[in-house]
Structure formats: structure tokens, C-alpha cells
Enzyme design. Structure first.
Site, PDB file in Angstrom:
ATOM      1  N   ASP A  61      46.957  92.997  76.583  1.00  0.00           N
ATOM      2  CA  ASP A  61      47.380  91.748  75.957  1.00  0.00           C
ATOM      3  C   ASP A  61      48.675  91.207  76.556  1.00  0.00           C
ATOM      4  O   ASP A  61      49.230  90.221  76.062  1.00  0.00           O
ATOM      5  CB  ASP A  61      47.503  91.899  74.428  1.00  0.00           C
ATOM      6  CG  ASP A  61      48.586  92.869  74.003  1.00  0.00           C
ATOM      7  OD1 ASP A  61      48.906  93.802  74.772  1.00  0.00           O
ATOM      8  OD2 ASP A  61      49.121  92.712  72.881  1.00  0.00           O
ATOM      9  N   HIS A  62      49.121  91.818  77.650  1.00  0.00           N
ATOM     10  CA  HIS A  62      50.264  91.291  78.400  1.00  0.00           C
ATOM     11  C   HIS A  62      49.924  91.019  79.866  1.00  0.00           C
ATOM     12  O   HIS A  62      50.696  90.328  80.537  1.00  0.00           O
ATOM     13  CB  HIS A  62      51.458  92.244  78.301  1.00  0.00           C
ATOM     14  CG  HIS A  62      52.055  92.281  76.928  1.00  0.00           C
ATOM     15  ND1 HIS A  62      53.247  91.674  76.608  1.00  0.00           N
ATOM     16  CD2 HIS A  62      51.590  92.812  75.772  1.00  0.00           C
ATOM     17  CE1 HIS A  62      53.500  91.839  75.325  1.00  0.00           C
ATOM     18  NE2 HIS A  62      52.500  92.538  74.797  1.00  0.00           N
TER      19      HIS A  62
END
Length: 256
Positions: A61-62
Site C-alpha cells: 500500500d506504499h
């Protein structure tokens, strides 16, 4: 050199991605692109062209937007040397104490293990900005997935030594739930109570609570106050070493 223009780009359910733009040169970096589409839309809306991708740690998610953004714009990826094996196709890797250009501005790199073992943060002094991924949150800190309490407490101690006016650009909109937990261990803190009320107002209005300032975090974030005797007493650890107090606060938050 003028300070960077920093644009918050919501992504996924609660992630924050950041666009950093230098108006003089047109240099534009993206920090922790969770997904590509919101970044592309934000760039197009402003007529900006991406020139760099910056990552703080390897979680999907980064970095989920890295591949598509790199393919579309042909830009380099900068990220943590310690996570080379876990972030594909990095072009430049950095570690503790390194300086690196981010959107044309000088950033200092700090290794901040705890959430992941190779996590890093980028401090850009001329813009009073810290991009700390999931190490430090507004009123919280990241889950300790890979590191130890000693590592995480050292990481937070490093970040809290930055100038108090530093703005904290963290990876998620977790502040309201973090405030509820903070009040559970520090309910007598008047500054915390006032901040929690303002956070509730902002969220009710659909406004982000990020960035905060380091000064606010020093006053109200329980994870930065593990060496405060009052905080130690509040979590049943009077007289304990700060790292033990930190570990207890983190344990309580995990089950809150």
C-alpha cells in the site's frame, strides 16, 4: 529556493500519497504511491509531469503504483537500501544519514526500523517537511510488524529531535482512532483533549487531519512520551525504562 508545494492525494481506503512540486524547475516527486490512478489524475489536474518516485518502505500500500507510474513517466525510483530485495526496480537506494534530491530539494534520510526493518524517512528542511511513512502517525505510530521495541523507540526518538515546526506527512488517515486511544492512556492532557475535539470536527467535515506538526505530537502523542514519568505511571510502568513503556503503549494500542 521556495518551499515545495505539497499536495495530499488520498488513495485506497485511508492512505495518503504526496506530490511534491518545485514551481521553479517543474520537478515533481511522488512519495509512497499506493496506486497509480489517483496520482495520474492529480498530476493532470495541475499540469505537472512526474519526475521521481520515492518510497519509505516495502508494503504494497506504499509501492503499489510504482510499476505503472515508472512505465508511464519513465522516472527513477528512490527507496531504502535495506529493502532492496523487497521493492522491485529501484534506481537509487539510500540509508541513514544520506542526502538525496527530492523534487530538486535536499532531503536527509533517517533509518527508522520498527514497522518494517528497513523503513526510512525523508526530512526536507527547507520545506519543514517529514515524510515518515508508517513510522510516526498523527497521534500514533505504526504497528511493529518486523522490528523490536528498542528499534522502534530509537526511531521515534530520532524523529522527535527534528525542529518542532516540522510538518508530519504520514502514510494514513488514522488520527481519529489514534486520538481515542491516546485519550484512554492520557485522558488528563488538556492539549490532547482540545486536539481530539478539533480532529472530530475536521473528520465530520471531510477534512484531512494530516499534516500535523512535531510540536503537536510532542505534546499529545503518547508514543513520543514513553520517557515521561507521568506516561509511564499511566500505563502501569512507573520507574520502567522508556523502551518498556513504549512496548506497553504499543501492546495496548494493538488490542484497543
Amino acid at each position: 529556493m521556495a518551499a515545495l508545494e505539497i499536495v495530499l492525494v488520498p488513495a485506497l481506503s485511508d492512505n495518503y500519497v504526496y506530490l511534491l512540486h518545485d514551481a521553479g524547475t517543474g520537478a515533481t516527486a511522488v512519495v509512497d504511491p499506493a496506486e497509480a490512478e489517483p496520482v495520474e489524475a492529480a498530476l493532470a489536474a495541475r499540469g505537472w509531469t512526474l519526475t521521481q518516485i520515492v518510497n519509505t518502505h516495502h508494503h504494497h500500500d506504499h509501492i503499489g503504483g510504482n510499476e505503472a507510474l515508472k512505465a508511464k513517466y519513465g522516472v527513477p525510483v528512490v527507496g531504502p537500501r535495506a529493502e532492496t530485495a523487497r521493492i522491485p526496480d529501484m534506481d537509487k537506494t539510500v540509508g541513514d544519514g544520506d542526502t538525496v534530491e527530492v523534487a530538486g530539494h535536499k532531503a536527509t534520510v533517517y533509518e527508522t526500523p520498527g514497522h518494517t526493518t528497513g523503513h526510512i524517512a525523508f526530512h526536507i528542511p527547507d520545506s519543514d517537511a517529514l515524510f515518515c511513512g508508517d513510522t510516526l502517525f498523527a497521534l500514533g505510530c505504526g504497528r511493529m510488524f518486523e522490528g523490536t521495541p528498542a528499534q522502534f523507540w530509537q526511531s521515534l526518538s530520532t524523529l522527535r529531535a527534528l525542529p518542532p515546526q516540522t510538518r508530519i506527512y504520514c502514510g494514513h488517515e488514522y488520527t481519529q482512532s489514534n486520538a481515542r486511544f491516546a485519550l484512554s492512556v492520557d485522558g488528563g492532557n488538556a492539549k490532547l483533549k482540545a486536539r481530539a475535539a478539533e480532529i472530530d470536527r475536521k473528520r465530520a467535515a471531510g477534512e484531512p487531519t494530516v499534516p500535523s506538526t512535531l510540536a503537536d505530537e510532542l505534546d499529545t502523542n503518547p508514543f513520543l512520551r514513553a520517557d515521561d514519568p507521568a506516561m509511564a505511571a499511566a500505563v502501569g510502568k512507573a520507574g520502567a525504562a522508556p523502551v518498556e513503556v513504549f512496548a506497553e503503549i504499543r501492546r495496548r494500542k494493538d488490542s484497543f
